[in-house]
Design a protein around this motif. Sequence first.
Motif, PDB file in Angstrom:
ATOM      1  N   GLU A  61     -21.373  44.723  19.663  1.00 49.18           N
ATOM      2  CA  GLU A  61     -20.439  45.842  19.795  1.00 49.18           C
ATOM      3  C   GLU A  61     -19.877  45.911  21.214  1.00 49.18           C
ATOM      4  OE1 GLU A  61     -23.229  46.045  18.059  1.00 49.18           O
ATOM      5  OE2 GLU A  61     -22.412  46.563  16.092  1.00 49.18           O
ATOM      6  N   GLU A  62     -20.758  45.750  22.196  1.00 49.39           N
ATOM      7  CA  GLU A  62     -20.294  45.841  23.586  1.00 49.39           C
ATOM      8  C   GLU A  62     -19.273  44.748  23.877  1.00 49.39           C
ATOM      9  OE1 GLU A  62     -24.285  47.822  25.573  1.00 49.39           O
ATOM     10  OE2 GLU A  62     -24.187  45.670  25.244  1.00 49.39           O
ATOM     11  N   ASP A  64     -17.496  43.047  21.637  1.00 44.10           N
ATOM     12  CA  ASP A  64     -16.305  43.163  20.805  1.00 44.10           C
ATOM     13  C   ASP A  64     -15.374  44.258  21.348  1.00 44.10           C
ATOM     14  OD1 ASP A  64     -14.725  42.252  18.817  1.00 44.10           O
ATOM     15  OD2 ASP A  64     -15.873  43.101  17.147  1.00 44.10           O
ATOM     16  N   SER A  65     -15.956  45.272  21.971  1.00 45.12           N
ATOM     17  CA  SER A  65     -15.076  46.320  22.504  1.00 45.12           C
ATOM     18  C   SER A  65     -14.237  45.748  23.644  1.00 45.12           C
ATOM     19  CB  SER A  65     -15.873  47.550  22.924  1.00 45.12           C
ATOM     20  OG  SER A  65     -16.565  47.313  24.107  1.00 45.12           O
ATOM     21  N   THR A  68     -11.628  43.125  21.852  1.00 44.10           N
ATOM     22  CA  THR A  68     -10.513  43.739  21.118  1.00 44.10           C
ATOM     23  C   THR A  68      -9.611  44.548  22.043  1.00 44.10           C
ATOM     24  OG1 THR A  68     -11.990  45.571  20.547  1.00 44.10           O
ATOM     25  CG2 THR A  68     -11.667  43.882  18.866  1.00 44.10           C
ATOM     26  N   PHE A  69     -10.108  44.885  23.226  1.00 42.95           N
ATOM     27  CA  PHE A  69      -9.289  45.656  24.152  1.00 42.95           C
ATOM     28  C   PHE A  69      -8.140  44.808  24.687  1.00 42.95           C
ATOM     29  CE2 PHE A  69      -8.157  47.170  28.377  1.00 42.95           C
ATOM     30  CZ  PHE A  69      -7.908  48.503  28.122  1.00 42.95           C
TER      31      PHE A  69
ATOM     32  N   LYS B 162     -24.076  55.857  23.201  1.00 40.86           N
ATOM     33  CA  LYS B 162     -24.442  54.856  24.196  1.00 40.86           C
ATOM     34  C   LYS B 162     -24.993  55.495  25.461  1.00 40.86           C
ATOM     35  CE  LYS B 162     -21.625  51.269  24.562  1.00 40.86           C
ATOM     36  NZ  LYS B 162     -20.394  50.424  24.558  1.00 40.86           N
ATOM     37  N   SER B 168     -26.733  50.788  21.348  1.00 41.09           N
ATOM     38  CA  SER B 168     -25.805  49.746  21.775  1.00 41.09           C
ATOM     39  C   SER B 168     -24.946  49.244  20.626  1.00 41.09           C
ATOM     40  CB  SER B 168     -26.576  48.579  22.404  1.00 41.09           C
ATOM     41  OG  SER B 168     -27.372  47.972  21.422  1.00 41.09           O
ATOM     42  N   ASP B 169     -25.141  49.774  19.417  1.00 39.92           N
ATOM     43  CA  ASP B 169     -24.394  49.215  18.288  1.00 39.92           C
ATOM     44  C   ASP B 169     -23.263  50.114  17.802  1.00 39.92           C
ATOM     45  OD1 ASP B 169     -26.394  50.946  17.386  1.00 39.92           O
ATOM     46  OD2 ASP B 169     -26.340  50.104  15.376  1.00 39.92           O
ATOM     47  N   SER B 171     -19.327  51.156  19.415  1.00 36.06           N
ATOM     48  CA  SER B 171     -18.463  51.006  20.583  1.00 36.06           C
ATOM     49  C   SER B 171     -17.050  51.445  20.251  1.00 36.06           C
ATOM     50  CB  SER B 171     -18.409  49.544  21.032  1.00 36.06           C
ATOM     51  OG  SER B 171     -19.328  49.314  22.065  1.00 36.06           O
ATOM     52  N   ALA B 172     -16.298  51.682  21.326  1.00 36.22           N
ATOM     53  CA  ALA B 172     -14.865  51.896  21.166  1.00 36.22           C
ATOM     54  C   ALA B 172     -14.230  50.519  21.143  1.00 36.22           C
ATOM     55  CB  ALA B 172     -14.335  52.694  22.338  1.00 36.22           C
ATOM     56  N   MET B 173     -13.429  50.236  20.122  1.00 38.94           N
ATOM     57  CA  MET B 173     -12.788  48.930  20.008  1.00 38.94           C
ATOM     58  C   MET B 173     -11.282  49.094  20.208  1.00 38.94           C
ATOM     59  SD  MET B 173     -15.370  46.978  18.827  1.00 38.94           S
ATOM     60  CE  MET B 173     -16.988  47.333  18.156  1.00 38.94           C
ATOM     61  N   ALA B 174     -10.664  47.990  20.651  1.00 43.74           N
ATOM     62  CA  ALA B 174      -9.206  47.888  20.738  1.00 43.74           C
ATOM     63  C   ALA B 174      -8.596  48.909  21.708  1.00 43.74           C
ATOM     64  CB  ALA B 174      -8.562  48.006  19.363  1.00 43.74           C
ATOM     65  N   SER B 175      -7.258  49.027  21.674  1.00 43.58           N
ATOM     66  CA  SER B 175      -6.596  49.921  22.624  1.00 43.58           C
ATOM     67  C   SER B 175      -5.417  50.612  21.940  1.00 43.58           C
ATOM     68  CB  SER B 175      -6.097  49.109  23.829  1.00 43.58           C
ATOM     69  OG  SER B 175      -5.292  48.044  23.392  1.00 43.58           O
ATOM     70  N   ARG B 183     -18.895  49.846  14.482  1.00 44.07           N
ATOM     71  CA  ARG B 183     -19.768  48.723  14.803  1.00 44.07           C
ATOM     72  C   ARG B 183     -18.970  47.431  14.794  1.00 44.07           C
ATOM     73  NH1 ARG B 183     -25.147  48.242  13.818  1.00 44.07           N
ATOM     74  NH2 ARG B 183     -24.554  46.391  12.651  1.00 44.07           N
ATOM     75  N   HIS B 184     -19.606  46.356  15.277  1.00 46.96           N
ATOM     76  CA  HIS B 184     -18.974  45.057  15.236  1.00 46.96           C
ATOM     77  C   HIS B 184     -18.715  44.643  13.788  1.00 46.96           C
ATOM     78  CE1 HIS B 184     -18.316  40.819  15.841  1.00 46.96           C
ATOM     79  NE2 HIS B 184     -19.421  40.515  15.219  1.00 46.96           N
TER      80      HIS B 184
END
Lengths: 166, 920
Positions: A61-62, A64-65, A68-69, B162, B168-169, B171-175, B183-184
């Motif tokens: 997750e860490e 991938d964040s 993907t950013f 977090k 840890s599983d 997260s904020a993804m993308a923008s 999650r992943h």
Amino acid sequence: MNNSVNSLSTEELSAIDEELEHAPYRSAVAIDALKIVQSHRGWVSDSSIKEIANYLEMSSEELDSIATFYNLIFRRPVGENVILFCDSVSCWIRGCAKLEKHINKTLGITRGQTTEDDKFTLVPVPCLGACDKAPVMMVGDSLHENLTEESINRILEDAAVKGKER
Amino acid sequence: MPTIVIDGKEYEVPQGENILEACLGLGLDLPYFCWHPAMGSIGSCRQCAVIQYQNPEDERGKLVMGCMTPVQDGARFSITNEAASSFREFIIESLMVNHPHDCPVCAEGGECHLQDMTVMAGHRDRRYRGLKKTHRNQYLGPLIHHEMNRCITCYRCVRFYKDYAGGSDLSAMASHDHVYFGRHEDGKLESPFSGNLVEVCPTGVFTDKHLVNDYTRKWDLQSAPSICPGCSVGCNTSPGERYGKLKRVHNRYNPDINGYFLCDKGRFGATYVNSEKRIPAVGRRSKDGLFDAIDSSQALTDIAKGLSTSKVIGIGSPRTSIETNFALQNLVGQQNFCTGISETETALVSACIEAIKESGAKIPSPREIERCDAILILGEDVTNTATRIALSLRQAVRNEAFNMAEGLQLQSWQDAATRMLVQDERSPLFLASPHATQLDDIAEGIFNLSPSNIAHLGYSVASLIEGKKDDAAKKTDANDYGNIAEALLKAERPLIISGTGVTDTSVIKAASSITSALVAKGKETYLSLIYQEANTLGITLLDQGQGPSLSNIFEQGENNSIQTLIIVENDLYRRAAKHKVDKLLQAADQVIVLDILDNETCNQADIVIPASSFAECEGTLINFEGRAQRHFPVFESKHPCRPSWEWLTEIGKISSNKNMLEWQCFDDINKACSESSSTLTGINEVAPDRKYRVGGRKIPRQPHRYSGRTAMVANLSVHEPKQTDDTETPLGFTMEGHSGDRPGELIPFVWAPGWNSNHSVHKLQTGSEGELKGGRSVVKIESKKLIQSKQQVKSVNQNNDQDHFIAVAMYKIFGTGELSSQSPGIIELCESESIELAIEAADKLGVSNGDGVTAHGVNGTVDLEVKINDSLISNCVGIIQGMPGAANINPGEGLSLTRSENWVRRSEIISSDQLGGKNV
Ligand code: SF4
Ligand code: SF4
Ligand code: FES
């Protein structure tokens, strides 16, 4: 540990190791590691994310964040050549909108798409730092300046023949 | 206290707060999203904008974020200024661009912070007509439902998950407008605190899956103030019910204990109350195992008759209230009342009580734990045995961060800045355990040791603190353990944690000697000792070591001297070896079991009586600090169950038991209990009694509805049936009554005008994280009043030779608890019964994951499935507690292991059985 076909290659690992030598802690090289893997495989798959995360002792997750950013870390397969087409203000003044349409027509793809023969992917970027030679685009690793419809045709034909640039 | 001016009015506000906090504390409405009272400010949502003026002459002012602006004497602000209010309205409008307009089908509706803030900010008409961004939802496990389209990107979820809870599983993804919180890939959220996302997320992105699948709006729920029965922490909860079913559990704010957060066992582990395994009626079990419902009054009369003519033994339970145990104790007499706690555990609890009395340390509440600045954990696997405390420990190690921030004059609520400043700097936490734990990631030092070596570590640290470098502490220890001693001595508030989970009394004694040493050095020292069940300490204090032990009962059974055996809310098969329990239950002429869910002990009973669960009856529990707390019935069960204390009192009355004849209601039992011993004095002051009224009115369990109707039987009749009168408690099964300020222990749910979500709690508080306006009774049993049990416990024979492994108890948040593990959702997460082996041990035995081993111990042999645990030290094996097979092994005993040749691997049984559909 993980013997899947997607395991990182020795080249990839040694390139990452080299980065690690200059890093205060493992996850600090996350972006570099993503770029290394992308340079070898063209894009970063889900399983690559897991492999890299594992190697850098972070959670998927860490990583991938981060992956993907950044728009230029590709999380889906791309064509042999990625066209980074500038649509920022200088290029826009110099007529890039028309040129983009030309590319759309020539290749049959719009932003974010890949040609059916997997030769090209079109991605817009906000600036390539060459405003004085606008309109500009990058194909693979080379920058093309003062674009016209004709020059674009030539560039694309060359690139299609040459295949992937390294 | 600084004085500030808001919209022309002067207010005194607490030093060190930000403007948003100050406004809410003053009762002024200012909308916000990203701020959270426990997590501070990051200034990212821009919703709390106000105007700040430079001086009285300044008429224009500038826009500032309330949550990022510290209060300062003389500062001038405006909330109502047009520039600020139109800015806030515009912020909501932009959040709404991608937000769906379908509140009626959203599980957050009716208690949604986004709804409340939208109304508060005055945004009414959507102008955006374009397409909305949509997302794919993820499967996040059996507890949490995900609906990503509802996200307004406030980032609270990841900040909680977090930063605050150490997960840890997620997260904020993308923008930009692709931002995604998840999650992943699909999969269950791993943090044991994941359920808090339901309350932390201001919208309907993360919701309670159990509630979503069988939905009721908050305004239709009936709630009561309750106490989580999941472990000895005693978090305060607010369970909600409709149609006779427990629908969900929400956090109930208690500044000393759980604050704003619960663990997942507490939140999701209570729906066993709706289980099909509820005992359906008073019944007789015939020898061929059939269950026949019988007339309950006849049954009670029969039981009462038996009491006067035969030798009776009562076995109580640490998982139920003081009052139930007290009633049983009165019914059978103190000399015939057994706590039902195993021998080994009783010895450990006694050691804890002794440690508390002798060490002179303070017993911290979870909130006080958060303020401790150096911590040593001896053996207790806190994340699995007292989960909420693990979250407090994660905040405690941040004290170093707050000190560093203070050095730069940063307030503690400046969350992003503080985290950036300190990076990985933490206050020291040292951990000694036979295996890896979920707190390893914040530990400065981890010592993987067997229980007896943990005790040795403890004693060495104690001598180092005392300054006796030469004797007990050898040179090597001085190096290894010196850091621990030094850190504890350097700290302002050192904390030692241990408990009964480590299954070795010498570890508890070692913890006690460290605390004594620190106290002797003049330190403000804290000692936390964890017990394994919600009322372990309570029942021990009730018993005072007077009653017979469980093994004494087994002996009496063997001598055929028990005629009647009454077992209350206790599955003996989870407490002691099967062959012993079998023998006991066969030896007694008549076995009477009162319980909530059917279990193995019920199977062997002659008469089974259905007991009310924690959600259906009143009761007092005593937590690990010795704090007594009351849970109230949330609803009337549709089962013919009654509180165990009520059944027992009735039997007592029929048999003319002198003490019990006078007991008319819960309050009478509670009062009698409080008067029965000096230790329990005060437990009648835990909450107001049944006569308590505010302005002549009871406190309603349901939110106000203008129609006055619940419409629950509208399909049958348009007439609203009369609500049952509640004669036992100060609460009413109604929506009418007093709903202003009331004592903290009588808040069934939170609500305030304009604040439908749980954020309304600030209207009941004096400042964020502060006390409740209506007050709160705190009843803690003083250490000096604790009475130790005098039981002599035979030490278990430890075979410490090469061929034997030491059995260490392993506790699992999901699986160890008898009742919680039968709640839907949790069932899927429970660990199966197994024996955990280090790799070396497994290699030696020639087994791998999924194989079977036979463990030979004092109770004979038992076959268990192998689970390899990399982190376990090699001469120990882990036995998961709370499972029937595990009860055959005494924690601490030496086991010899052999490979089990007849073992059938689970994957080979029927593979199709394992393809259970996952609930997306
Ligand atoms: S999922 Fe909820 S908590 Fe997380 S950013 Fe979105 S709205 Fe906020
Ligand atoms: S920590 Fe214990 S008391 Fe608190 S919610 Fe979890 S199980 Fe319940
Ligand atoms: S609450 Fe102040 S900016 Fe979000």
